[in-house]
Scaffold this active site. Structure first.
Site, short mmCIF file in Angstrom:
data_model
loop_
_atom_site.label_atom_id
_atom_site.label_comp_id
_atom_site.label_asym_id
_atom_site.label_seq_id
_atom_site.Cartn_x
_atom_site.Cartn_y
_atom_site.Cartn_z
N ASP A 1 0.81 -1.22 0.00
CA ASP A 1 0.00 0.00 0.00
C ASP A 1 0.85 1.27 0.00
OD1 ASP A 1 0.96 -0.43 2.56
OD2 ASP A 1 -1.00 -0.73 3.48
N GLU B 1 -9.73 -1.69 5.02
CA GLU B 1 -10.42 -1.35 6.26
C GLU B 1 -11.67 -2.22 6.44
OE1 GLU B 1 -8.87 0.40 8.25
OE2 GLU B 1 -8.51 2.48 7.64
N HIS C 1 -7.39 -4.48 9.96
CA HIS C 1 -7.11 -4.28 8.53
C HIS C 1 -5.80 -4.96 8.13
CE1 HIS C 1 -5.02 -0.12 9.33
NE2 HIS C 1 -4.07 -0.97 9.00
C1 GLP Z 1 -0.74 0.45 8.60
C2 GLP Z 1 -0.39 -0.25 7.28
C3 GLP Z 1 -0.49 -1.74 7.41
C4 GLP Z 1 0.18 -2.14 8.68
C5 GLP Z 1 -0.64 -1.69 9.85
C6 GLP Z 1 -0.01 -1.96 11.20
O1 GLP Z 1 -1.86 1.24 8.51
N1 GLP Z 1 -1.15 0.17 6.17
O2 GLP Z 1 0.06 -2.37 6.26
O3 GLP Z 1 0.30 -3.55 8.73
O4 GLP Z 1 -1.01 -0.33 9.73
O5 GLP Z 1 1.05 -1.11 11.44
P1 GLP Z 1 2.11 -1.37 12.57
O6 GLP Z 1 2.91 -2.54 12.11
O7 GLP Z 1 2.92 -0.10 12.62
O8 GLP Z 1 1.38 -1.64 13.82
#
Ligand code: GLP
Length: 243
Positions: free
Chosen positions: A67, A143, A138
């Site tokens: 993404d 979402e 997500h």
């Molecule tokens: C973000 C990304 C995801 C990620 C998630 C968790 O919004 N778009 O791909 O896996 O949130 O993030 P984190 O690993 O910093 O907790």
């Protein structure tokens, strides 16, 4: 679905790095699906160290990221392109031309999404997909919704995601309201999926993903339908799972 329960973030990072290393060693021209965020950061550090020691070769690896924020260029420090260059690509011998990240500044969003999906399809999709987990369940930026998305598309971010990700920006106002993301269908094409999670704040989402009903209200729950998922999660993240 295989569950690998680990003690903490460090152990999770080592296991995820081991899985990626094994994939590249067994198939040097692997197509990797990569994620951003705090979850894979530790694993990328380990991979960079292994490359430096001469234990890993990324020269033939192709990567696709999950993404990107709409509107952010690759030079923006909070863009996912910037994150990937800084935390992995610039530290190993991967060919940058074969590191795909959705283009946040594309002038035609629909065309960008179609092209990204077509590029993935031309490679036969990814061999190994790394996934983090949002606090609301997500994956990528898919979402909670009333349906599972199919292909790469542009999504409106929820308030809870904007809040969760605001920690990386100067303020919540600066977090883009939209993002490009591989669809759930795109992600499900992966040969192997590694879902990584660490910390108590992921416990509810991980419980819902692994033990709740399969529903687009918890996008990660679709992974129950994939035939080769490895969950690498620490004790805190697994604390609400009965397993
Ligand atoms: C973000 C990304 C995801 C990620 C998630 C968790 O919004 N778009 O791909 O896996 O949130 O993030 P984190 O690993 O910093 O907790």
């Amino acid at each position: 679905m295989r569950i690998v329960k680990v003690k903490d973030y460090q152990e999770m990072s080592r296991k995820v790095a081991n899985l990626i290393s094994a994939q590249i060693t067994l198939n040097p021209s692997s197509i990797l699906g990569l994620a951003t965020g705090s979850t894979p950061e530790g694993a990328y550090k380990i991979l960079a160290r292994r490359y430096k020691k001469g234990d890993l070769d990324f020269s033939e690896v192709v990567s696709f990221n999950l993404d990107e924020y709409v509107g952010l260029s690759g030079e923006h420090p909070q863009s996912y392109r910037y994150f990937m260059n800084k935390n992995l690509f610039d530290l190993v011998n991967i060919d940058l031309d074969y590191t795909y990240v959705p283009r946040g500044t594309a002038s035609d969003p629909d065309e960008m999404c179609d092209d990204y999906e077509a590029e993935l399809e031309s490679y036969g999709y990814v061999d190994l997909q790394i996934l983090g987990l949002g606090r609301n369940g997500h994956i990528g930026f898919n979402e909670p919704s009333d349906h599972f998305s199919e292909k790469t598309y542009c999504v409106d971010l929820t308030e809870s995601t904007i809040e969760a990700n605001a920690r990386l920006f100067d303020s919540a106002d600066e977090v883009p309201r939209q993002a490009y993301t591989m669809g759930i269908g795109t992600i499900m094409h992966a040969g192997i999926i590694v879902l990584a999670a660490s910390g108590k704040e992921k416990a509810q989402a991980l419980h819902d993903a692994l033990e709740g009903p399969i529903t687009p209200a918890c996008p990660a729950s679709i992974l129950q339908m994939h035939e080769d998922v490895i969950v690498v999660a620490d004790e805190d993240a697994l604390s609400l799972c009965t397993l």
